[in-house]
Structures are given as C-alpha cells and as structure tokens.
Enzyme design. Structure first.
Site, PDB file in Angstrom:
ATOM      1  N   GLU A 174     -35.558  22.707 -67.905  1.00 28.68           N
ATOM      2  CA  GLU A 174     -36.297  21.457 -68.093  1.00 28.68           C
ATOM      3  C   GLU A 174     -37.678  21.685 -67.518  1.00 28.68           C
ATOM      4  O   GLU A 174     -37.850  21.787 -66.303  1.00 28.68           O
ATOM      5  CB  GLU A 174     -35.576  20.300 -67.397  1.00 28.68           C
ATOM      6  CG  GLU A 174     -36.067  18.939 -67.860  1.00 28.68           C
ATOM      7  CD  GLU A 174     -37.069  18.323 -66.899  1.00 28.68           C
ATOM      8  OE1 GLU A 174     -38.279  18.587 -67.092  1.00 28.68           O
ATOM      9  OE2 GLU A 174     -36.658  17.602 -65.990  1.00 28.68           O
ATOM     10  N   GLU A 222     -51.228  19.225 -69.156  1.00 32.61           N
ATOM     11  CA  GLU A 222     -50.446  18.364 -68.260  1.00 32.61           C
ATOM     12  C   GLU A 222     -51.178  18.267 -66.920  1.00 32.61           C
ATOM     13  O   GLU A 222     -51.329  19.256 -66.210  1.00 32.61           O
ATOM     14  CB  GLU A 222     -49.040  18.932 -68.051  1.00 32.61           C
ATOM     15  CG  GLU A 222     -48.198  18.063 -67.140  1.00 32.61           C
ATOM     16  CD  GLU A 222     -46.843  18.652 -66.823  1.00 32.61           C
ATOM     17  OE1 GLU A 222     -45.952  17.895 -66.402  1.00 32.61           O
ATOM     18  OE2 GLU A 222     -46.673  19.881 -66.979  1.00 32.61           O
TER      19      GLU A 222
END
Length: 472
Positions: free
Chosen positions: A221, A354
């Site tokens: 993840e 990000e």
C-alpha cells in the site's frame, strides 16, 4: 539504540528502541519460524481469544499509549486515541470474521469431492510507517495471526515506541528496528513467506523488486495523490466543509489517502473558496499535540518541514495564490502552517506530486470529461472522491476514476469501512487490506480433489481427456 525526538519539542527525547543489525535478522526469523509451527497448530478459537485479549488491552491502555504516540509522532492526542480505539475495533472485527474466511469449503456432489482449505504462509514480514503506526501495523498483524502465521514487524524509526509496546504483547510477533539495511535482510530471508508493506513508492519499489527475486508474494500500500472532484450540483454545509478540511489536513496532511487535489467547477469556485477558508478558520488549531483543542501538530521531521516549505515556495513561483489557513505557534517544533493554493497550472509540483504535508491546491474545471482526465493524470491511483447532491450521479462519475478506493461525499478516514477492501491501482500498490479480502491476503488455498470419474464404481475417463464443462 534508535532515539526518537518529539517533533513538537525537538530537544526532548521521547524514548529509544534497540537497533537490530542485519546479522541478527536470521535468528529472529528462525525463532518466528519455530513459533509458527506451534501457533499454526493451535485451533483458531485459541488464536482469536488471544487477539480478543489484545483488543481489550488496547482499550485499557488507550490513554497512556495515546500520549506516547502523540509525543513521538506529532499527531494530536485526540487523533491518537481515535487510532488506538479503531485498532481495537478492527481486532474485534477480525475475531468475528476470520472463522468463515479461514474455514475449509467442502463440496461432495455428482462431479466429485472437493476440499478447499485456506492455510497460513508461515513467517510474514510486516514493514510499517510512522503516520498511523498502530492501526497500520494491526491491519497486518490481526489477519496474519488469525490465519496462523507469525510476524516479524519492522516499524518506522520515526514512531517506534507505542507500536512496539502493542506488538510485543501479541503472541507470535517479533519486533525488529532499523533502516533499509534491516528491511533488505528481512525481505531476503528464505524463511519469510509473505511481505506486507505500507509506505512510500520508492521504498515500495525496492521491496517489491527484492521480494520478486525470491518469489515472495507481497501486499504493497503505497502513496497517493488523491483528487477530490466536486460536481456542479455539490451541496455542502458548514459541517461538510469542516470534514473536507480535515480530510486534507489531519496528521498535518501526512496521510496517503488525504484529499490532495481539489477540483471545483469554475463558476462555483469563489463560493467554494470562501466556505472552505471559513471552515478552516473554525476547525484548524495548530499547536502542542498534547492539547485536546489542537487539530494539527507539527510535521514529523525537520527535513519534512523544509521539503514542504520549499514546495509552497515553488507554488508561489508558479503563480499560485497562497492562502494561510491557520497560524503556527512559535518555538522550535517542526510546524508548517496549513495553506490552500489557488491559480496553479496542472504542471506545478504541488499538483502533480504527492505533497504529503499541509498544502493543498484548489483547481477549477469546465466540464466532467476534462476534470476526469486531469484527476486521473499521473501514475498514482490510491484514492479519490466525488461530491454531488445526486448519489447516483456520483457513483456513475466514480466509475471513471483510476483509483482503488473512491469516497462519495466524504474523503479520508470518515469514508472508511471495515467491510470495504482498501488498496491502490497503478503505482499505488497491489493487494488489499480490511474486509474479507484483507484476511485472505494472509492465506493460501490448498485443494484436495477426488473427481467422480475415479471414485469407486465411477465411469472412468480416457487418459487423454480434458475436463468437461460440467466438471469444472
């Protein structure tokens, strides 16, 4: 030893953990392998009873652990209590749902007899980040232990204290500490049968490559640059805007599934911006994480603060209008004030990377096809959200996102559900956590099959035959 400072008071050392050397990993994994032979043979009821006791202990220790977690991570103590309570809730969910996921499926019919039995892998290596260390460890430890695996946990050096106390109380868990050299030794160990990692894309790529060389399956993840798209009929009240603000700025924006890009119809941008700023002024309080009134603490390290400050400076250079949403306290802590940035091009770093910090771009659009293409730009695809007064319309729009998890009329943790599998697409990783899928990640199916053709008195089958459709 690995010392951990308080990011709100960098001169204060919160605690320390022993540093593991790469040479020590073999002994730790061998001990976990030995323990696996005992733990996996225990009836599942016994394993789940141990997890239920761990959930009760989390509830009992919540207040104390939350203070420790706030001091080492910089997260507000209220959020730390919430995280610990959620970890206990998740463990109880595992106890309720693991029996049916781990059960053998038995079929005995005219086509034959078939047993499908889920079995544990063995030793699982779990490598976890600092920003939600207890819950992000627990969504690996809980399913892995329930399934009968044992675990070697390697927490982040940036928040190792509280999670180590929790993990060391669980049977079948061994904790190691260190940097990339320890991760490499752990992932490469021949007795590690599964790897679970939550963290950044760069580290995830290295772990995936190493696991692949050893044919070790992995759950990854990784990061996200989550878009939040507001359709032209969105209807948000003051509470909705406050929830949206925290969807971006909880944990000072250092959350993989935070709302990181806001897309608003051009003709409604002025009203949206005004309401967003007003909500931020109401709800954002930057300061000492141990103060219950604080909703935003410092970022985790000096280097993180410097990186985010530089990103905001780049946004200004790109023509962005930087709007301060809350004041920072004085002192030596790693505080970065939250900002909303408008008027940026899609090529700006704050938009296409990000940011993992308290700076969020607000972008405008003209039509749905345009905004969907822009929202899907880039290689990350963890989460997304769509906001609309028409839920059916929102769901139709959501099908176009390139994201593993789409929220409707919310974003971040308020949109999570224990029954909903969570994970990314594209370079945001693979595998799923939460829900039954998250439990199954720590099981591998073994099969015993007796075709009807070869049972006593059966009709037999030509040696050169293939299965027929009704025998599949």
């Amino acid at each position: 030893m690995i010392e951990r400072e308080n990011p709100a008071r960098p001169d204060e050392i919160v605690g320390a953990v022993p540093r593991t050397t790469p040479e020590q990993i073999d002994g730790v994994v061998r001990e976990a392998e030995r323990r696996f032979r005992e733990w996996s043979r225990m009836p599942i009821a016994g394993r789940l009873a141990a997890l239920a006791r761990a959930a009760a202990a989390l509830d009992e220790q919540c207040a104390e652990l939350a203070v420790l977690l706030a001091r080492e991570s910089g997260k507000p103590v209220v959020d730390c209590r919430g995280e610990i309570g959620f970890a206990a809730t998740y463990l109880r969910w595992v106890c309720d749902n693991a029996p049916h996921v781990c059960a053998t499926t038995v079929v005995d019919d005219p086509q034959g007899r078939l047993w499908s039995t889920p079995r544990p892998f063995g030793v699982v290596a779990a490598i976890t980040p600092w920003n939600a260390p207890i819950i992000l460890a627990m969504i690996k430890l809980g399913p892995a232990l329930a399934a009968g695996n044992t675990v070697v946990l390697k927490p982040s050096p940036l928040a190792p204290l509280a999670v180590t106390r929790v993990a060391e109380s669980l049977p079948g868990v061994h904790v190691v500490h260190g940097g990339p050299e320890v991760v490499r030794a752990l992932v490469a160990h021949p007795s590690v049968r599964k790897v679970a990692f939550t963290g950044g894309e760069h580290a995830g790529a290295q772990i995936a490559a190493q696991a692949g060389r050893h044919i070790t399956p992995a759950v990854l993840e990784l990061g996200g640059n989550d878009p939040a798209v507001f359709l032209d009929d969105f209807a948000l009240g003051p509470d909705d805007f406050e929830r949206l603000v925290l969807a971006s700025f909880a944990t000072s924006g250092q959350v993989c599934m935070a709302a990181k890009r806001l897309y608003v119809p051009r003709h409604r941008a002025a009203e949206f911006t005004e309401s967003y700023i007003a909500a931020a002024h109401r709800i954002l309080r930057v300061g000492d994480p141990l103060n219950d009134q604080v909703t935003m603490g410092p970022v985790v390290t000096r280097s993180a603060a410097d990186r985010i400050t530089a990103l905001i400076a780049d946004a200004r250079a790109d023509g962005g209008r930087v709007i301060e949403l809350a004041k920072c306290p004085g002192g030596e802590g790693y505080f970065v004030g939250p900002v909303l940035v408008t008027d940026l091009p899609d090529s700006a770093k704050l938009v296409c990377r990000e940011q993992f910090g308290p700076a969020v771009p607000l972008l405008t659009y003209r039509d749905e096809s345009e905004v969907l293409a822009r929202a899907n730009a880039g290689e990350l695809g963890l989460g997304a959200s769509v906001w609309s007064a028409d839920e059916d319309r929102a769901f139709r729009f959501a099908t176009g996102f390139e994201a593993g998890f789409t929220f409707v009329n919310t974003h971040n943790r308020t949109g999570m559900s224990l029954r909903a599998p969570f994970g990314g697409v594209k370079r945001s990783g693979f595998g799923r956590e939460y829900a039954d899928e998250g439990l199954r990640e720590y099981l591998q199916t073994t099969v015993v099959h007796a075709p009807a053709a070869f049972r006593p008195g059966g009709p037999g089958m030509s040696p050169r035959a293939y299965p027929r459709a009704h025998e599949r």
